[in-house]
Motif scaffolding. Structure first.
Motif, PDB file in Angstrom:
ATOM      1  N   LEU A  57      40.897  40.928  51.841  1.00 44.25           N
ATOM      2  CA  LEU A  57      41.221  39.505  51.724  1.00 44.25           C
ATOM      3  C   LEU A  57      39.977  38.652  51.956  1.00 44.25           C
ATOM      4  CD1 LEU A  57      43.588  37.560  51.209  1.00 44.25           C
ATOM      5  CD2 LEU A  57      43.898  37.450  53.681  1.00 44.25           C
ATOM      6  N   ALA A  58      39.175  39.010  52.939  1.00 45.06           N
ATOM      7  CA  ALA A  58      37.932  38.264  53.210  1.00 45.06           C
ATOM      8  C   ALA A  58      36.957  38.390  52.045  1.00 45.06           C
ATOM      9  CB  ALA A  58      37.291  38.765  54.500  1.00 45.06           C
ATOM     10  N   MET A  59      36.844  39.590  51.471  1.00 38.88           N
ATOM     11  CA  MET A  59      35.957  39.782  50.325  1.00 38.88           C
ATOM     12  C   MET A  59      36.480  39.015  49.111  1.00 38.88           C
ATOM     13  SD  MET A  59      33.216  40.969  48.998  1.00 38.88           S
ATOM     14  CE  MET A  59      32.651  42.082  50.255  1.00 38.88           C
ATOM     15  N   ALA A  60      37.781  39.028  48.900  1.00 40.80           N
ATOM     16  CA  ALA A  60      38.369  38.276  47.787  1.00 40.80           C
ATOM     17  C   ALA A  60      38.083  36.782  47.956  1.00 40.80           C
ATOM     18  CB  ALA A  60      39.877  38.534  47.714  1.00 40.80           C
ATOM     19  N   MET A  61      38.228  36.285  49.178  1.00 46.32           N
ATOM     20  CA  MET A  61      37.941  34.869  49.449  1.00 46.32           C
ATOM     21  C   MET A  61      36.487  34.554  49.118  1.00 46.32           C
ATOM     22  SD  MET A  61      38.838  31.826  50.589  1.00 46.32           S
ATOM     23  CE  MET A  61      40.209  31.805  51.711  1.00 46.32           C
ATOM     24  N   MET A  62      35.569  35.430  49.505  1.00 50.75           N
ATOM     25  CA  MET A  62      34.155  35.223  49.216  1.00 50.75           C
ATOM     26  C   MET A  62      33.909  35.177  47.699  1.00 50.75           C
ATOM     27  SD  MET A  62      30.898  37.483  50.448  1.00 50.75           S
ATOM     28  CE  MET A  62      30.957  38.661  49.113  1.00 50.75           C
ATOM     29  N   ILE A  63      34.539  36.073  46.961  1.00 51.40           N
ATOM     30  CA  ILE A  63      34.377  36.111  45.502  1.00 51.40           C
ATOM     31  C   ILE A  63      34.953  34.850  44.869  1.00 51.40           C
ATOM     32  CG2 ILE A  63      35.102  37.323  43.406  1.00 51.40           C
ATOM     33  CD1 ILE A  63      34.968  39.942  45.113  1.00 51.40           C
ATOM     34  N   VAL A  64      36.127  34.434  45.326  1.00 51.98           N
ATOM     35  CA  VAL A  64      36.747  33.219  44.775  1.00 51.98           C
ATOM     36  C   VAL A  64      35.872  32.005  45.066  1.00 51.98           C
ATOM     37  CG1 VAL A  64      38.727  31.649  44.961  1.00 51.98           C
ATOM     38  CG2 VAL A  64      39.094  34.130  44.819  1.00 51.98           C
ATOM     39  N   ARG A  65      35.393  31.874  46.287  1.00 48.93           N
ATOM     40  CA  ARG A  65      34.528  30.732  46.633  1.00 48.93           C
ATOM     41  C   ARG A  65      33.249  30.727  45.804  1.00 48.93           C
ATOM     42  NH1 ARG A  65      35.304  30.894  53.147  1.00 48.93           N
ATOM     43  NH2 ARG A  65      37.097  29.498  53.212  1.00 48.93           N
ATOM     44  N   ALA A  66      32.644  31.888  45.617  1.00 48.00           N
ATOM     45  CA  ALA A  66      31.385  31.976  44.864  1.00 48.00           C
ATOM     46  C   ALA A  66      31.578  31.650  43.391  1.00 48.00           C
ATOM     47  CB  ALA A  66      30.787  33.370  45.014  1.00 48.00           C
ATOM     48  N   ASN A  67      32.803  31.815  42.889  1.00 45.72           N
ATOM     49  CA  ASN A  67      33.070  31.613  41.462  1.00 45.72           C
ATOM     50  C   ASN A  67      34.050  30.473  41.202  1.00 45.72           C
ATOM     51  OD1 ASN A  67      31.713  34.038  40.011  1.00 45.72           O
ATOM     52  ND2 ASN A  67      32.674  34.893  41.838  1.00 45.72           N
ATOM     53  N   ARG A  68      34.260  29.621  42.195  1.00 44.56           N
ATOM     54  CA  ARG A  68      35.279  28.573  42.100  1.00 44.56           C
ATOM     55  C   ARG A  68      35.130  27.701  40.862  1.00 44.56           C
ATOM     56  NH1 ARG A  68      35.333  24.720  46.906  1.00 44.56           N
ATOM     57  NH2 ARG A  68      33.589  23.835  45.780  1.00 44.56           N
ATOM     58  N   SER A  69      33.943  27.234  40.572  1.00 43.09           N
ATOM     59  CA  SER A  69      33.754  26.347  39.408  1.00 43.09           C
ATOM     60  C   SER A  69      34.137  27.044  38.112  1.00 43.09           C
ATOM     61  CB  SER A  69      32.310  25.859  39.332  1.00 43.09           C
ATOM     62  OG  SER A  69      32.017  25.044  40.430  1.00 43.09           O
ATOM     63  N   ALA A  70      33.703  28.287  37.949  1.00 41.64           N
ATOM     64  CA  ALA A  70      34.026  29.041  36.732  1.00 41.64           C
ATOM     65  C   ALA A  70      35.531  29.314  36.650  1.00 41.64           C
ATOM     66  CB  ALA A  70      33.251  30.351  36.698  1.00 41.64           C
ATOM     67  N   LEU A  71      36.154  29.595  37.782  1.00 45.79           N
ATOM     68  CA  LEU A  71      37.595  29.837  37.794  1.00 45.79           C
ATOM     69  C   LEU A  71      38.367  28.573  37.434  1.00 45.79           C
ATOM     70  CD1 LEU A  71      37.749  32.001  41.039  1.00 45.79           C
ATOM     71  CD2 LEU A  71      38.043  32.820  38.681  1.00 45.79           C
ATOM     72  N   GLU A  72      37.934  27.427  37.951  1.00 45.81           N
ATOM     73  CA  GLU A  72      38.585  26.158  37.609  1.00 45.81           C
ATOM     74  C   GLU A  72      38.423  25.848  36.118  1.00 45.81           C
ATOM     75  OE1 GLU A  72      36.704  23.542  40.433  1.00 45.81           O
ATOM     76  OE2 GLU A  72      38.398  23.717  41.818  1.00 45.81           O
ATOM     77  N   ARG A  73      37.230  26.085  35.584  1.00 46.37           N
ATOM     78  CA  ARG A  73      37.018  25.857  34.146  1.00 46.37           C
ATOM     79  C   ARG A  73      37.912  26.767  33.320  1.00 46.37           C
ATOM     80  NH1 ARG A  73      31.733  25.612  35.776  1.00 46.37           N
ATOM     81  NH2 ARG A  73      31.257  27.718  35.002  1.00 46.37           N
ATOM     82  N   ALA A  74      38.034  28.023  33.722  1.00 46.18           N
ATOM     83  CA  ALA A  74      38.883  28.975  33.005  1.00 46.18           C
ATOM     84  C   ALA A  74      40.353  28.534  33.064  1.00 46.18           C
ATOM     85  CB  ALA A  74      38.729  30.377  33.591  1.00 46.18           C
ATOM     86  N   TRP A  75      40.790  28.061  34.236  1.00 47.37           N
ATOM     87  CA  TRP A  75      42.162  27.571  34.395  1.00 47.37           C
ATOM     88  C   TRP A  75      42.426  26.430  33.423  1.00 47.37           C
ATOM     89  CZ3 TRP A  75      46.602  28.500  37.254  1.00 47.37           C
ATOM     90  CH2 TRP A  75      47.543  27.469  37.299  1.00 47.37           C
TER      91      TRP A  75
END
Length: 80
Positions: A57-75
């Motif tokens: 869960l901590a690693m997933a959070m780190m990955i999500v935070r590091a890629n937040r902008s790209a994930l928001e654009r994809a959404w």
């Protein structure tokens, strides 16, 4: 279920049907038998966790935070 990113054994994706009305911007993350959902926005937060251990869960959070902008654009690119 469009996959947005694969990193370190995690798969980050959206469900094609994210509710009606559409839920706020978020991403699902799976690894092994675990799945978690993270709200995106000003502050990344865990929406739910099902069977994902603390370390993953901590690693997933780190990955999500590091890629937040790209994930928001994809959404927004997928759901409009």
């Amino acid at each position: 279920m469009p996959t947005v990113l694969r990193e370190r054994g995690f798969r980050l994706f959206f469900y094609s049907d994210e509710g009606s009305p559409l839920e706020p911007c978020h991403v699902h993350v799976t690894k092994g038998d675990g799945e978690a959902e993270f709200w995106l926005g000003d502050e990344v937060a865990v929406a739910f966790n099902h069977c994902m251990n603390r370390r993953d869960l901590a690693m997933a959070m780190m990955i999500v935070r590091a890629n937040r902008s790209a994930l928001e654009r994809a959404w927004h690119g997928y759901f409009g």
